[in-house]
Design a protein around this motif. Structure first.
Motif, mmCIF file in Angstrom:
data_model
loop_
_atom_site.group_PDB
_atom_site.id
_atom_site.type_symbol
_atom_site.label_atom_id
_atom_site.label_comp_id
_atom_site.label_asym_id
_atom_site.label_seq_id
_atom_site.Cartn_x
_atom_site.Cartn_y
_atom_site.Cartn_z
ATOM 1 N N HIS A 74 22.984 13.260 20.433
ATOM 2 C CA HIS A 74 22.493 14.622 20.649
ATOM 3 C C HIS A 74 22.664 15.362 19.332
ATOM 4 N N ASP A 78 28.700 18.355 15.438
ATOM 5 C CA ASP A 78 29.568 17.249 15.002
ATOM 6 C C ASP A 78 28.845 15.907 14.939
ATOM 7 N N HIS A 79 27.579 15.885 15.360
ATOM 8 C CA HIS A 79 26.821 14.626 15.346
ATOM 9 C C HIS A 79 25.684 14.642 14.322
ATOM 10 N N ASP A 184 30.672 11.769 23.937
ATOM 11 C CA ASP A 184 30.280 13.022 24.573
ATOM 12 C C ASP A 184 29.784 12.792 26.001
ATOM 13 N N HIS A 230 33.384 16.405 28.248
ATOM 14 C CA HIS A 230 34.237 15.359 27.664
ATOM 15 C C HIS A 230 35.179 14.773 28.715
ATOM 16 N N HIS A 252 35.833 9.960 19.902
ATOM 17 C CA HIS A 252 35.604 11.411 19.929
ATOM 18 C C HIS A 252 36.934 12.128 20.168
HETATM 19 ZN ZN LIG Z 1 30.624 15.742 19.981
#
Ligand SMILES: [Zn+2]
Ligand SMILES: [Zn+2]
Length: 287
Positions: A74, A78-79, A184, A230, A252
């Motif tokens: 996604h 952070d990705h 995620d 999460h 993660h």
């Molecule tokens: Zn993430």
């Protein structure tokens, strides 16, 4: 290294969730955000472009010209935040295929473009594209199957995960082995059918384990993390059991957790699912 026959290797370049977490307290598990490299012989597959992709890019430079398939779970920050620092994207002769969910409210290309707009970054996406790698964007649907590689022998399937903004997980099948990347994902209070189909019987399952049970349910007086997308180590271990996988990799990691905390969370998961490890930067596994 990439010439070994029937190589199916996974290497972790970023294991952290939410934001980069450098410092002496995170040295063992690492502070870079999500990025995982997979090699199926000479084929390069990359899951996510968190800050970990910067270092991966430095390594890949030595193999240029390269072709790589980048699958984005996604476009939460952070990705994708390492993409402007992925050097092979700036170099002509490289070919990058970028896969993103067709049903995101913003397409992958625009999300990558936005984060490189002036005044937040000095090189625009168009400038990078003009002289850099050839980039092809591929819209993917939930459950879609791709055959990639020169002889189409690598099968990649997507599945939707329980996470805000329609995150995808990916299943890679090659040479009789299966790897599942499911970061995620909130597999609480129960595991969704889509996830079970995606992960069924995998040799290795990479699974979100961001919060402790106490944090998730707010038992320490802070606000609960329910519906934040999460999982806990307990939930990851239960999901691994239900999906009938052989090995579980916790991933993660929460940025406020130091190495010792992640050790504790690993122990918790192992009580439910013994064949568990916690991902750390530089960890390499041959399937
Ligand atoms: Zn993430
Ligand atoms: Zn996310």
């Amino acid at each position: 290294m990439n010439e070994a026959a029937d190589q199916f290797m996974v290497k972790f370049w970023g294991t952290r969730g939410s934001m980069p977490t450098p410092g002496h307290e995170t040295l063992r598990y690492g502070g870079n955000t999500s990025c995982v490299e997979v090699r199926c012989n000479s084929e390069i597959i990359i899951f996510d472009a968190g800050t970990g992709i910067a270092k991966l890019g430095q390594k890949l430079q030595k193999e240029e010209p390269i072709q790589a398939s980048l699958f984005f779970s996604h476009v939460h920050w952070d990705h994708i935040q390492g993409m402007p620092f992925f050097l092979p994207a700036y170099h002509p002769g490289n070919k990058l295929k970028l896969y993103g969910n067709k049903n995101w409210s913003t397409k992958l290309e625009y999300a990558l473009r936005w984060q490189m707009q002036s005044p937040t970054f000095p090189v625009t996406f168009d400038e990078m594209n003009k002289t850099g790698a050839k980039m092809e964007y591929i819209d993917i649907q939930r459950g879609e199957v791709f055959r990639i590689g020169a002889d189409k022998s690598i099968i990649v399937r997507s599945g939707e995960l329980n996470h805000p903004d329609k995150a995808f997980g990916f299943r890679v099948e090659y040479n009789g082995k299966t790897l599942v990347y499911a970061t995620d994902v909130e597999n609480l209070p129960h595991v969704k059918k889509d996830f079970l189909e995606l992960a069924a019987g995998a040799d290795f399952l990479i699974h979100d384990a961001q919060y402790t049970h106490i944090e998730y349910f707010g038992l320490n007086g802070s606000s609960p993390r329910r519906n934040w997308g999460h999982s806990t180590p307990e939930a990851a271990a239960e999901a691994a059991k239900l999906a009938g996988v052989k090995n579980l990799i916790l991933f993660h990691h929460e940025p406020t957790h130091n190495d010792d905390k992640i050790d504790e969370m690993l122990k918790t998961a192992m009580e439910i699912f013994p064949d568990t490890v916690a991902a750390y930067e530089g960890m390499e596994i041959n399937l």
